[in-house]
Design an enzyme around this catalytic site. Structure first.
Site, short mmCIF file in Angstrom:
data_model
loop_
_atom_site.label_atom_id
_atom_site.label_comp_id
_atom_site.label_asym_id
_atom_site.label_seq_id
_atom_site.Cartn_x
_atom_site.Cartn_y
_atom_site.Cartn_z
N ALA A 1 5.76 -1.97 -3.38
CA ALA A 1 6.87 -0.94 -3.20
C ALA A 1 7.87 -1.48 -2.27
O ALA A 1 9.25 -1.53 -2.58
CB ALA A 1 6.77 0.46 -2.72
N LYS B 1 1.52 -3.19 -13.96
CA LYS B 1 2.82 -3.48 -13.91
C LYS B 1 3.45 -5.11 -13.85
O LYS B 1 4.60 -5.13 -14.00
CB LYS B 1 3.41 -2.66 -12.38
CG LYS B 1 3.56 -1.35 -12.61
CD LYS B 1 4.05 -0.71 -11.42
CE LYS B 1 4.08 0.64 -11.61
NZ LYS B 1 4.75 1.70 -10.38
P1 ATR Z 1 2.22 -0.42 -2.54
O1 ATR Z 1 2.16 -1.02 -3.72
O2 ATR Z 1 2.20 1.11 -2.54
O3 ATR Z 1 3.44 -0.66 -1.69
P2 ATR Z 1 -0.01 -1.82 -1.07
O4 ATR Z 1 0.58 -2.99 -2.03
O5 ATR Z 1 -1.17 -1.50 -1.26
O6 ATR Z 1 1.07 -0.45 -1.88
O7 ATR Z 1 0.66 -1.90 0.25
C1 ATR Z 1 0.26 -0.97 1.25
C2 ATR Z 1 1.30 -1.33 2.56
O8 ATR Z 1 0.41 -0.42 3.49
C3 ATR Z 1 0.89 -2.79 3.27
O9 ATR Z 1 2.42 -3.09 3.84
C4 ATR Z 1 -0.25 -2.43 4.18
O10 ATR Z 1 -0.31 -3.32 5.22
P3 ATR Z 1 -0.95 -4.66 5.21
O11 ATR Z 1 -0.24 -5.73 4.27
O12 ATR Z 1 -1.34 -5.17 6.51
O13 ATR Z 1 -2.31 -4.37 4.51
C5 ATR Z 1 0.24 -0.93 4.65
N1 ATR Z 1 -0.98 -0.40 5.33
C6 ATR Z 1 -1.89 0.05 4.89
N2 ATR Z 1 -2.41 0.72 5.97
C7 ATR Z 1 -2.01 0.66 7.04
C8 ATR Z 1 -2.24 1.07 8.30
N3 ATR Z 1 -3.30 1.64 8.81
N4 ATR Z 1 -1.35 0.35 9.42
C9 ATR Z 1 -0.23 0.04 8.99
N5 ATR Z 1 0.17 -0.51 7.68
C10 ATR Z 1 -0.85 -0.16 6.73
#
Ligand code: ATR
Length: 291
Positions: free
Chosen positions: A136, A72
């Site tokens: 997102a 993307k």
């Molecule tokens: P997308 O593109 O779908 O937004 P991503 O870029 O992988 O996916 O983002 C995942 C989000 O979920 C991030 O904000 C991540 O937080 P971090 O930046 O601290 O990694 C959040 N996330 C994933 N696992 C988490 C958890 N167990 N608790 C809180 N936030 C979580």
């Protein structure tokens, strides 16, 4: 069974992997329902091959493309033109054939916007919380800034990412109402009611018993909740919003409308509400979701 002819328009999805995508169902169903002679297939592109793939698609007279993970962002370099919001977000999921090359759009975000409008959720003038600071969240933060939300709070486990994103959005759109903070500091949010959009991966199948914020007091501040997850159909975040007496929505309409918007861009038509509803039902069936 659709009859593919010499005049059938061809569209498709570029990504890796693409095998489990719901997009062929969305677009081939829309084509049938809207009486458009179009066929949609998936094209798996190997690492390093995106530029060749776009050039090839153009040379093959392909009408339009969807682009998914992991291309993307990388696809932007191969475009002839780009929609301003997609450019700000830095991610493109839809390519439309124009003279001289493809023009890129981000219908993930126009899809979410359409879902919000459908649900009667107004961003302009509202206070918004975005849970998460990934791809997102980034798109949603730019949408909220463009739509002149009253305030936007990006809450993330890693606060630096939230702060960095807030700074970038503020600078890019010359605003000052986007803030970044640590997820666990939610108690220090202003005493207001927020449109709350959940973008973290917390609560996604098979970890259905988790929500990014488990503290029930937080949900008093939520005026309405939108989770971009659609599997499970009702996430724990949504249940917690509902338990505090508010409406909650999942991300399936966003997925539907990103497809509908792409289909409309390719074919220069407006998809009817009946067709959109029908495709939504087919998606639920195909994804085997329990409503
Ligand atoms: P997308 O593109 O779908 O937004 P991503 O870029 O992988 O996916 O983002 C995942 C989000 O979920 C991030 O904000 C991540 O937080 P971090 O930046 O601290 O990694 C959040 N996330 C994933 N696992 C988490 C958890 N167990 N608790 C809180 N936030 C979580």
């Amino acid at each position: 069974m659709k009859q593919i002819k010499g005049t059938t328009k061809v569209c498709g999805l570029i990504g890796n992997p693409v095998e489990h995508s719901i997009s062929p169902l969305i677009h081939n169903s829309l084509a049938e329902l809207e009486n458009v002679d179009l066929a949609y297939a998936t094209f798996k592109v190997d690492k390093g091959g995106i530029e060749d793939a776009i050039k090839g698609a153009y040379a093959l007279n392909i009408l339009g493309m969807n682009v998914t993970v992991p291309y993307k962002e990388d696809v932007i370099a191969a475009l002839a033109d780009i929609d301003p919001l997609a450019k700000r977000i830095g991610a493109v999921n839809t390519l439309v054939r124009t003279e001289g090359g493809f023009k890129g759009y981000n219908t993930d975000i126009t899809g979410l916007h359409r879902q919000l409008i459908d649900a009667g959720i107004e961003i302009s003038g509202s206070d918004v919380i975005i849970l998460g600071a990934g791809g997102a969240a980034r798109a949603i933060a730019f949408l909220c800034a463009r739509e002149n939300a009253d305030s936007v709070y990006i809450l993330n486990r890693t606060s630096e990412k939230a702060e960095q994103l807030a700074k970038e959005v503020n600078e890019s759109l010359n605003v000052d109402f986007v803030h970044g903070m640590r997820l666990e500091d939610h108690r220090s949010l202003p005493d207001k009611k927020f449109v709350t959009i959940q973008t973290t991966s917390v609560g996604l199948k098979p970890n259905e018993d988790a929500a990014p914020i488990e503290d029930i007091d937080f949900y008093d501040k939520v005026s309405v909740g939108v989770d971009i997850i659609y599997n499970p159909y009702k996430t724990k975040f949504m249940r917690m919003v509902e338990n505090s007496g508010k409406q909650a929505y999942n991300g399936l309409k966003m997925l539907l409308y990103q497809g509908v918007s792409a289909f409309e861009l390719w074919n220069n038509i407006e998809v009817s509400e009946e067709s959109a509803v029908r495709v939504y039902e087919l998606m639920i069936k195909e994804l085997d979701l329990d409503e």
